[in-house]
Enzyme design. Structure first.
Site, PDB file in Angstrom:
ATOM      1  N   HIS A  71     -44.718  -9.978 -35.161  1.00 56.09           N
ATOM      2  CA  HIS A  71     -45.889 -10.723 -35.393  1.00 56.09           C
ATOM      3  C   HIS A  71     -45.013 -11.410 -36.307  1.00 56.09           C
ATOM      4  CE1 HIS A  71     -45.458  -6.413 -36.924  1.00 56.09           C
ATOM      5  NE2 HIS A  71     -45.847  -6.545 -38.165  1.00 56.09           N
ATOM      6  N   HIS A  96     -46.353 -12.905 -39.918  1.00 60.05           N
ATOM      7  CA  HIS A  96     -48.053 -12.717 -41.711  1.00 60.05           C
ATOM      8  C   HIS A  96     -47.767 -14.120 -41.862  1.00 60.05           C
ATOM      9  CE1 HIS A  96     -47.873  -8.441 -41.708  1.00 60.05           C
ATOM     10  NE2 HIS A  96     -46.104  -8.256 -41.786  1.00 60.05           N
TER      11      HIS A  96
HETATM   12  P1  5GP Z   1     -45.386  -5.227 -40.501  1.00 56.70           P
HETATM   13  O1  5GP Z   1     -45.363  -4.401 -42.164  1.00 56.70           O
HETATM   14  O2  5GP Z   1     -45.350  -4.570 -39.408  1.00 56.70           O
HETATM   15  O3  5GP Z   1     -44.802  -6.528 -40.814  1.00 56.70           O
HETATM   16  O4  5GP Z   1     -46.889  -6.053 -40.305  1.00 56.70           O
HETATM   17  C1  5GP Z   1     -47.984  -4.743 -39.898  1.00 56.70           C
HETATM   18  C2  5GP Z   1     -49.373  -5.126 -40.255  1.00 56.70           C
HETATM   19  O5  5GP Z   1     -49.916  -4.993 -39.704  1.00 56.70           O
HETATM   20  C3  5GP Z   1     -49.572  -5.112 -41.904  1.00 56.70           C
HETATM   21  O6  5GP Z   1     -50.065  -5.759 -43.186  1.00 56.70           O
HETATM   22  C4  5GP Z   1     -51.317  -3.700 -41.759  1.00 56.70           C
HETATM   23  O7  5GP Z   1     -51.471  -4.378 -42.444  1.00 56.70           O
HETATM   24  C5  5GP Z   1     -51.825  -4.343 -40.783  1.00 56.70           C
HETATM   25  N1  5GP Z   1     -52.019  -3.634 -39.112  1.00 56.70           N
HETATM   26  C6  5GP Z   1     -51.696  -2.345 -39.000  1.00 56.70           C
HETATM   27  N2  5GP Z   1     -52.368  -1.704 -38.548  1.00 56.70           N
HETATM   28  C7  5GP Z   1     -53.439  -2.748 -38.099  1.00 56.70           C
HETATM   29  C8  5GP Z   1     -55.061  -2.730 -37.318  1.00 56.70           C
HETATM   30  O8  5GP Z   1     -55.475  -1.996 -36.320  1.00 56.70           O
HETATM   31  N3  5GP Z   1     -55.649  -3.930 -36.989  1.00 56.70           N
HETATM   32  C9  5GP Z   1     -55.169  -5.127 -37.593  1.00 56.70           C
HETATM   33  N4  5GP Z   1     -56.217  -6.378 -37.780  1.00 56.70           N
HETATM   34  N5  5GP Z   1     -53.746  -4.909 -39.138  1.00 56.70           N
HETATM   35  C10 5GP Z   1     -53.257  -3.927 -38.679  1.00 56.70           C
END
Ligand code: 5GP
Ligand code: ZN
Length: 131
Positions: free
Chosen positions: A97, A99
């Site tokens: 993903h 951001h």
């Molecule tokens: P990463 O740290 O893997 O780059 O980002 C994961 C992101 O997913 C985090 O910013 C976190 O807030 C978001 N996230 C985790 N679980 C959920 C969820 O159940 N729903 C949504 N909308 N975002 C989530």
């Protein structure tokens, strides 16, 4: 099945910003900045190293369109487009993903990138990166 696959399959609720045959964008639950959005492929790939080029292009095309849309509607002062690959880089959800984080003057987001220019020899680094 991972949490984002469940969201994509509508087994877990989310706020969908955009959806087409291959890509989904949702509001990040944490909202690091107002309008913080996550863009992902519908198919499960763990990270940028796993996603095929054609799927990557579709995700990044949506990232650009959504960045423009967020810029127009939310009117931030800036935008960070970020991908975390693997735990060491801060990846917590192992479904690729990107951001989109709207930034505002004097917001409380800080990315620390230390200055290590005296620590590494750029010619040696270049040789390593390009080998
Ligand atoms: P990463 O740290 O893997 O780059 O980002 C994961 C992101 O997913 C985090 O910013 C976190 O807030 C978001 N996230 C985790 N679980 C959920 C969820 O159940 N729903 C949504 N909308 N975002 C989530
Ligand atoms: Zn998944």
């Amino acid at each position: 099945m991972c949490i984002f696959c469940k969201i994509i399959n509508n087994e877990i609720p989310s706020k969908k910003v955009y959806e087409d045959d291959d890509v989904v964008a949702i509001l990040d639950i944490s909202q690091a900045g107002y309008g913080h959005t996550l863009v992902m492929p519908k198919k499960h790939y763990e990270n940028i190293l796993e996603i095929p080029d054609n799927e990557y292009s579709k995700v990044m095309s949506a990232v650009k369109k959504l960045s423009e849309k967020i810029n127009k509607n939310v009117k931030p002062d800036g935008i960070n487009v970020i991908n975390n690959t693997n735990e060491a880089a801060g990846q917590t959800v192992m479904h690729y993903h990107v951001h989109i984080i709207p930034r505002f003057k004097d917001d409380d987001i800080r990315f620390i990138t230390p200055d290590h220019q005296n620590k590494y020899d750029l010619d040696e680094v270049l040789k390593k990166v390009c080998e």
